[in-house]
Design a protein around this motif. Structure first.
Motif, short mmCIF file in Angstrom:
data_model
loop_
_atom_site.label_atom_id
_atom_site.label_comp_id
_atom_site.label_asym_id
_atom_site.label_seq_id
_atom_site.Cartn_x
_atom_site.Cartn_y
_atom_site.Cartn_z
N ASN A 84 43.85 34.09 38.70
CA ASN A 84 44.46 34.29 37.39
C ASN A 84 43.55 35.15 36.52
OD1 ASN A 84 46.61 32.51 38.04
ND2 ASN A 84 45.29 30.76 37.56
N SER A 399 53.01 25.76 30.51
CA SER A 399 53.54 27.11 30.64
C SER A 399 54.17 27.30 32.02
CB SER A 399 52.43 28.13 30.45
OG SER A 399 51.50 28.04 31.53
N LEU A 400 55.01 28.32 32.12
CA LEU A 400 55.65 28.62 33.40
C LEU A 400 54.61 28.97 34.46
CD1 LEU A 400 58.14 29.16 35.14
CD2 LEU A 400 58.25 31.47 34.18
N GLU A 401 53.56 29.68 34.06
CA GLU A 401 52.51 30.05 35.01
C GLU A 401 51.83 28.82 35.60
OE1 GLU A 401 48.32 32.62 35.14
OE2 GLU A 401 49.60 32.64 33.35
N LEU A 404 54.19 27.02 38.01
CA LEU A 404 54.33 27.71 39.29
C LEU A 404 53.14 27.44 40.19
CD1 LEU A 404 55.75 31.18 38.16
CD2 LEU A 404 56.94 29.44 39.51
N VAL A 413 51.05 33.65 42.08
CA VAL A 413 51.75 33.30 40.84
C VAL A 413 52.14 34.54 40.05
CG1 VAL A 413 51.51 32.11 38.63
CG2 VAL A 413 50.62 31.05 40.71
N GLN A 414 51.23 35.53 40.00
CA GLN A 414 51.52 36.74 39.23
C GLN A 414 52.72 37.49 39.81
OE1 GLN A 414 50.02 37.57 36.28
NE2 GLN A 414 51.70 39.04 36.20
N GLU A 416 55.18 36.15 41.37
CA GLU A 416 56.37 35.36 41.05
C GLU A 416 56.78 35.59 39.60
OE1 GLU A 416 59.36 33.31 42.68
OE2 GLU A 416 57.50 33.84 43.72
N LEU A 417 55.80 35.67 38.70
CA LEU A 417 56.11 35.96 37.29
C LEU A 417 56.72 37.34 37.13
CD1 LEU A 417 52.89 34.51 35.59
CD2 LEU A 417 55.20 33.58 35.41
N ASP A 418 56.20 38.31 37.89
CA ASP A 418 56.75 39.66 37.84
C ASP A 418 58.20 39.69 38.35
OD1 ASP A 418 54.34 40.53 36.87
OD2 ASP A 418 53.61 41.29 38.81
N LEU A 420 60.32 37.16 38.28
CA LEU A 420 61.17 36.52 37.28
C LEU A 420 61.47 37.47 36.12
CD1 LEU A 420 59.52 32.98 37.11
CD2 LEU A 420 61.83 33.50 37.90
N GLU A 421 60.46 38.22 35.70
CA GLU A 421 60.67 39.19 34.61
C GLU A 421 61.63 40.29 35.04
OE1 GLU A 421 60.40 40.51 30.85
OE2 GLU A 421 59.47 38.69 31.66
#
Length: 456
Positions: A84, A399-401, A404, A413-414, A416-418, A420-421
């Protein structure tokens, strides 16, 4: 010995002869070879002999050492380490380097070597395309020299040994002495004296080697139970010997009479033996107390698992749909040794990131290696429904992060966040297209209802 401790003044004053002496003094350590032998199944039982050459001599290897290492390593880093950072550019560049080096598999092998030998080294170097590469250096092939004046063991030099053969079949030993700014290269052929061949500068601004340790004592996960493993191999082998002896047992016959070998063969084929008065037939068998023998084996197995803190995963106690709490209690001992592993391994990963950051900053960046934080996740049996419920219940608190990171199936995780965005952006675009379509569809109807422009 994989690590030497010296004060800075002594290290900086090392001569070519001093370096050669350190290499030779540490070239005969057999600990690591013995531990690796046990991992691959080359146990002491294979070299045991019997005084009676005619007696059965089964030599069974029950490779508890491999089971302990594979189970502990898989539990520790079977789920890849995630990273992270608030600096997305920095994290992206480091993650690209990790992906190029297949870092997940690399970490697994480092952890496995630590589990076997108690420690392992990593070398960072630049390939022909000026890309940062990671390489493993076995504990038996490296000596880390650390400074102790600063209050903690700071790496200040490293000695790496490479054994090979040249095209003529000669045994070649290459030895490298690295410090923060140069490397000295030695070479020996067929056991001859090490000769200094080259002295070169390097660009890492630090010693480009990292030590990963299993624990402070640098002991392997099964190192403390080798004697119990030997005992278990011996009792299993002796059990096989008992059965083989009885399978090949001698037949004792009393008062068979005046018969020939052919007569005995005929009796065996027909399944009948004619004896004189008072005659008897019986096998000469070894009597085995099965209950005591099995109890002894069970006790040995229990001691091995208890002392190594690695449970027997095939035990019926692990059956059924256990809750997360129940699983955690059964894995409590393994969790304790993995907590130690994590703290030691994390220090190695942070130093790896620091060395990589040195190179990136030489290329014109100004990153701080402390901005990237590694996070470990245990590869333990999961109750997926329970995990999903917990993550859902924490939606308003975390938080969502963070949520996850709690899901074992999410490796990056990053990423997955990308994703989702990107999905949200795509949904928004799709909704905009839908709205435009509805407006375009309804406009002719509105025009008909209102009539031609200006008409009442």
């Amino acid at each position: 010995m994989a690590v030497l401790y010296m004060d800075r003044a002594s290290i900086e004053s090392l001569t070519e002869k001093d370096i050669r002496d350190i290499i030779e003094e540490n070239a005969t350590d057999t600990k690591y070879g013995n531990l690796y032998d046990y991992y691959i199944g080359n146990h002491k039982i294979l070299r045991e002999t019997k005084r009676d050459s005619t007696a059965p001599n089964n030599r069974l290897v029950n490779n508890m050492a491999r089971y302990i290492t594979d189970t502990a390593t898989g539990y520790f880093v079977g789920q890849p380490v995630v990273y992270n950072s608030q600096d997305e550019q920095f994290l992206g560049m480091v993650q690209d380097i990790f992906n190029y080096n297949d870092e997940q598999d690399h970490n697994m092998e480092l952890a496995k070597n630590c589990s076997i030998c108690g420690s392992c080294f990593e070398m960072l170097y630049m390939d022909e395309e000026a890309r940062i590469r990671l390489a493993r250096v076995p504990a038996k092939s490296g000596i880390m020299i650390c400074e102790t004046d600063s209050g903690f063991a700071e790496p200040i030099a490293f000695i790496r040994t490479i054994l090979s053969k040249d095209k003529d079949g000669n045994a070649v030993r290459k030895v490298e002495f690295w410090n923060a700014y140069l490397v000295m290269r030695f070479r020996s052929v067929n056991g001859s004296r090490l000769n200094l061949e080259a002295v070169e500068e390097h660009y890492w601004q630090d010693v480009p080697f990292i030590e990963y340790v299993n624990n402070e004592e640098r002991t392997g996960d099964f190192e403390g139970v080798i004697t119990q493993i030997d005992a278990y191999n011996r009792v299993q082998s002796n059990t096989a010997n008992y059965f083989q002896y009885n399978d090949d047992a001698l037949l004792k016959i009393l008062k068979l009479g005046d018969v020939s070998s052919q007569n005995i063969r005929d009796m065996k084929e027909k399944g009948a033996i004619i004896l004189e008065d008072g005659g008897d037939v019986e096998w000469l068998l070894k009597q085995v107390d099965d209950t005591a023998l099995e109890n002894y084996k069970d006790r040995l197995k229990e001691d091995i698992h208890t002392m190594a803190n690695v449970p027997h995963m095939c035990d019926e106690a692990f059956g059924g749909n256990l809750s997360g709490v129940a699983i955690s209690y059964k894995l409590w001992g393994l969790e304790q040794i993995c907590a130690i592993k994590e703290r030691k391994f994390k220090k190695g990963l942070q130093r790896r990131i620091e060395l990589i950051t040195n190179i990136l900053n030489v290329m014109g960046h100004s990153f701080d290696y402390r901005d990237i934080v590694p996070k470990f996740r245990r590869n333990k049996p999961q109750n997926d429904l329970e995990t999903a419920q917990i993550v859902t219940m924490l939606a308003n608190d975390l938080s969502l992060e963070t949520r996850l990171q709690m899901i074992p199936a999410v490796e990056n995780v990053q990423d997955e966040l990308d994703k989702l965005e990107a999905e949200k952006k795509q949904d928004k675009e799709d909704f905009g297209i839908y709205e435009n379509f509805v407006k375009a569809f309804r406009q002719p109807e509105q025009e008909v209802a209102d009539g031609p422009e200006g008409e009442e």
